[in-house]
Design an enzyme around this catalytic site. Structure first.
Site, PDB file in Angstrom:
ATOM      1  N   SER A 141       0.864  -1.183   0.000  1.00  0.00           N
ATOM      2  CA  SER A 141       0.000   0.000   0.000  1.00  0.00           C
ATOM      3  C   SER A 141       0.897   1.229   0.000  1.00  0.00           C
ATOM      4  O   SER A 141       2.004   1.191   0.561  1.00  0.00           O
ATOM      5  CB  SER A 141      -0.842  -0.010   1.281  1.00  0.00           C
ATOM      6  OG  SER A 141      -1.470   1.243   1.459  1.00  0.00           O
ATOM      7  N   TYR A 157      -1.880  -0.265  10.611  1.00  0.00           N
ATOM      8  CA  TYR A 157      -1.905  -0.749   9.222  1.00  0.00           C
ATOM      9  C   TYR A 157      -0.660  -0.295   8.462  1.00  0.00           C
ATOM     10  O   TYR A 157      -0.004  -1.092   7.799  1.00  0.00           O
ATOM     11  CB  TYR A 157      -3.172  -0.229   8.536  1.00  0.00           C
ATOM     12  CG  TYR A 157      -3.283  -0.594   7.073  1.00  0.00           C
ATOM     13  CD1 TYR A 157      -3.665  -1.882   6.687  1.00  0.00           C
ATOM     14  CD2 TYR A 157      -3.024   0.339   6.073  1.00  0.00           C
ATOM     15  CE1 TYR A 157      -3.781  -2.221   5.339  1.00  0.00           C
ATOM     16  CE2 TYR A 157      -3.142   0.014   4.730  1.00  0.00           C
ATOM     17  CZ  TYR A 157      -3.520  -1.276   4.369  1.00  0.00           C
ATOM     18  OH  TYR A 157      -3.625  -1.597   3.034  1.00  0.00           O
ATOM     19  N   LYS A 161       2.386  -2.538   6.757  1.00  0.00           N
ATOM     20  CA  LYS A 161       2.710  -2.567   5.328  1.00  0.00           C
ATOM     21  C   LYS A 161       4.165  -2.133   5.089  1.00  0.00           C
ATOM     22  O   LYS A 161       4.814  -2.625   4.165  1.00  0.00           O
ATOM     23  CB  LYS A 161       1.738  -1.681   4.543  1.00  0.00           C
ATOM     24  CG  LYS A 161       0.316  -2.257   4.468  1.00  0.00           C
ATOM     25  CD  LYS A 161       0.259  -3.571   3.687  1.00  0.00           C
ATOM     26  CE  LYS A 161      -1.176  -4.028   3.434  1.00  0.00           C
ATOM     27  NZ  LYS A 161      -1.269  -5.275   2.667  1.00  0.00           N
TER      28      LYS A 161
HETATM   29  P1  NDP Z   1     -10.929  -6.232   1.817  1.00  0.00           P
HETATM   30  O1  NDP Z   1     -11.015  -5.831   3.247  1.00  0.00           O
HETATM   31  O2  NDP Z   1     -12.045  -5.925   0.905  1.00  0.00           O
HETATM   32  O3  NDP Z   1     -10.610  -7.791   1.724  1.00  0.00           O
HETATM   33  C1  NDP Z   1      -9.599  -8.336   2.520  1.00  0.00           C
HETATM   34  C2  NDP Z   1      -9.463  -9.815   2.168  1.00  0.00           C
HETATM   35  O4  NDP Z   1      -8.447 -10.380   3.003  1.00  0.00           O
HETATM   36  C3  NDP Z   1     -10.746 -10.593   2.434  1.00  0.00           C
HETATM   37  O5  NDP Z   1     -10.912 -11.579   1.446  1.00  0.00           O
HETATM   38  C4  NDP Z   1     -10.453 -11.241   3.788  1.00  0.00           C
HETATM   39  O6  NDP Z   1     -11.173 -12.423   4.047  1.00  0.00           O
HETATM   40  C5  NDP Z   1      -8.985 -11.563   3.578  1.00  0.00           C
HETATM   41  N1  NDP Z   1      -8.328 -11.931   4.823  1.00  0.00           N
HETATM   42  C6  NDP Z   1      -8.116 -11.176   5.931  1.00  0.00           C
HETATM   43  N2  NDP Z   1      -7.504 -11.912   6.884  1.00  0.00           N
HETATM   44  C7  NDP Z   1      -7.323 -13.153   6.352  1.00  0.00           C
HETATM   45  C8  NDP Z   1      -6.754 -14.361   6.829  1.00  0.00           C
HETATM   46  N3  NDP Z   1      -6.245 -14.463   8.065  1.00  0.00           N
HETATM   47  N4  NDP Z   1      -6.712 -15.435   5.993  1.00  0.00           N
HETATM   48  C9  NDP Z   1      -7.217 -15.363   4.744  1.00  0.00           C
HETATM   49  N5  NDP Z   1      -7.804 -14.262   4.250  1.00  0.00           N
HETATM   50  C10 NDP Z   1      -7.843 -13.171   5.048  1.00  0.00           C
HETATM   51  O7  NDP Z   1      -9.564  -5.586   1.288  1.00  0.00           O
HETATM   52  P2  NDP Z   1      -9.105  -5.159  -0.194  1.00  0.00           P
HETATM   53  O8  NDP Z   1      -9.621  -6.129  -1.174  1.00  0.00           O
HETATM   54  O9  NDP Z   1      -9.364  -3.732  -0.353  1.00  0.00           O
HETATM   55  O10 NDP Z   1      -7.529  -5.297  -0.020  1.00  0.00           O
HETATM   56  C11 NDP Z   1      -6.765  -6.296  -0.675  1.00  0.00           C
HETATM   57  C12 NDP Z   1      -5.301  -5.939  -0.490  1.00  0.00           C
HETATM   58  O11 NDP Z   1      -5.047  -4.633  -1.033  1.00  0.00           O
HETATM   59  C13 NDP Z   1      -4.853  -5.858   0.964  1.00  0.00           C
HETATM   60  O12 NDP Z   1      -3.529  -6.343   1.072  1.00  0.00           O
HETATM   61  C14 NDP Z   1      -4.893  -4.373   1.266  1.00  0.00           C
HETATM   62  O13 NDP Z   1      -4.037  -4.028   2.335  1.00  0.00           O
HETATM   63  C15 NDP Z   1      -4.424  -3.813  -0.053  1.00  0.00           C
HETATM   64  N6  NDP Z   1      -4.764  -2.430  -0.279  1.00  0.00           N
HETATM   65  C16 NDP Z   1      -6.069  -2.050  -0.472  1.00  0.00           C
HETATM   66  C17 NDP Z   1      -6.373  -0.726  -0.734  1.00  0.00           C
HETATM   67  C18 NDP Z   1      -7.762  -0.270  -1.004  1.00  0.00           C
HETATM   68  O14 NDP Z   1      -7.945   0.950  -1.283  1.00  0.00           O
HETATM   69  N7  NDP Z   1      -8.779  -1.114  -0.977  1.00  0.00           N
HETATM   70  C19 NDP Z   1      -5.323   0.310  -0.785  1.00  0.00           C
HETATM   71  C20 NDP Z   1      -3.982  -0.195  -0.577  1.00  0.00           C
HETATM   72  C21 NDP Z   1      -3.744  -1.512  -0.337  1.00  0.00           C
HETATM   73  P3  NDP Z   1     -12.477 -12.441   5.060  1.00  0.00           P
HETATM   74  O15 NDP Z   1     -13.655 -12.062   4.235  1.00  0.00           O
HETATM   75  O16 NDP Z   1     -12.477 -13.847   5.535  1.00  0.00           O
HETATM   76  O17 NDP Z   1     -12.184 -11.431   6.133  1.00  0.00           O
END
Ligand code: NDP
Length: 237
Positions: A141, A157, A161
């Site tokens: 991120s 967070y 990262k």
């Molecule tokens: P979401 O919160 O929409 O989704 C997060 C995902 O991670 C979900 O599928 C969740 O599953 C999964 N997850 C969390 N903990 C675990 C675990 N212990 N084991 C397996 N799965 C897990 O996030 P985003 O899709 O937005 O983010 C995806 C990536 O992009 C992340 O790394 C985030 O930090 C990064 N990011 C996102 C940004 C944004 O603007 N959206 C900006 C910068 C970076 P469950 O449903 O089971 O919780």
């Protein structure tokens, strides 16, 4: 050339969109999630791409769950080409002051965003090493850029990262002689549960960009912190 790509956290958000995008381009996807049965989106993709999608249960914060996922995956995919460490948590509200933030948020963030990623990398590196062009993409991120930090928000967070970026660089140095490319990649500000409704791009837009970048990754990119389109993140780490 189609790849076999393992992604974590594919039940929603960017992980789900990236799964759909990669499948639409002819790749094989091993879509992992801690609770895949709850994802209507994954179920729809399973119906649409029965030959190219394998859904596997994996909680990245559990040794036992990752071990069991490896055993299931290796039987069918002994040499996956790409690991995308997408799963992450954002435990705090984001606007907490330094003196107020609950220290538990740091533990939660590090448990998944750093230790979880290390656990998954260690589990799958021996399999990836058998690929002709092995790549690991750690979804980071802009919040993880130390030199870019000029606000006081997202303590847990953003530090998690930043630590993930360091894991990326250190592992990249160790595995460069083996030809394994390891990068950190920022997906942009994306409209997901984490990014919120005011974000700038859709998960599908982010995923299309990430998929193109993954396809073009070679060892010359290893240890770099890339934007979703493959350009260097500025001003760097
Ligand atoms: P979401 O919160 O929409 O989704 C997060 C995902 O991670 C979900 O599928 C969740 O599953 C999964 N997850 C969390 N903990 C675990 C675990 N212990 N084991 C397996 N799965 C897990 O996030 P985003 O899709 O937005 O983010 C995806 C990536 O992009 C992340 O790394 C985030 O930090 C990064 N990011 C996102 C940004 C944004 O603007 N959206 C900006 C910068 C970076 P469950 O449903 O089971 O919780």
């Amino acid at each position: 050339m189609p790849d076999t790509i393992l992604i974590t956290g594919t039940n929603r958000g960017i992980g789900l969109a990236l799964t759909g995008e990669l499948l639409s381009k002819g790749h094989t996807v091993i879509a992992t999630a801690r609770n895949p049965a709850s994802s209507k989106g994954l179920q729809e993709l399973e119906v649409k791409y029965p030959e190219h999608l394998s859904v596997v249960k994996m909680d990245i914060s559990s040794d036992a769950s990752v071990k069991s996922a490896v055993a299931e995956i290796v039987a069918k995919f002994p040499a996956p080409d790409v690991l995308v460490n997408n799963a992450a948590v954002f435990p705090e509200e984001g606007d907490e002051r330094f003196m107020e933030i609950d220290l538990a948020h740091f533990r939660t963030a590090f448990e998944t965003n750093v230790i979880g990623v290390v656990r998954v990398m260690r589990a799958f590196l021996p399999l990836l090493a058998k690929s002709r062009n092995p790549r690991i993409v750690n979804i980071s991120s802009g919040a993880g850029s130390v030199s870019d930090k000029d606000d006081s928000g997202y303590f847990a967070y953003s530090t998690s990262k930043a630590a993930l970026n360091m894991v990326t660089r250190a592992a990249a140095a160790e595995y460069k002689p083996d030809g394994i490319t390891i990068v950190a990649l920022s997906p942009g500000w994306v409209k997901t549960d984490m990014g919120g409704p005011n974000a700038l791009i859709t998960p599908e837009e982010s995923a299309a960009s990430i998929a193109r970048t993954i396809a073009g990754l070679t060892i010359k990119h290893t240890s770099h912190f890339l934007d979703r389109d493959g350009t260097e993140m500025k001003p760097g780490w």
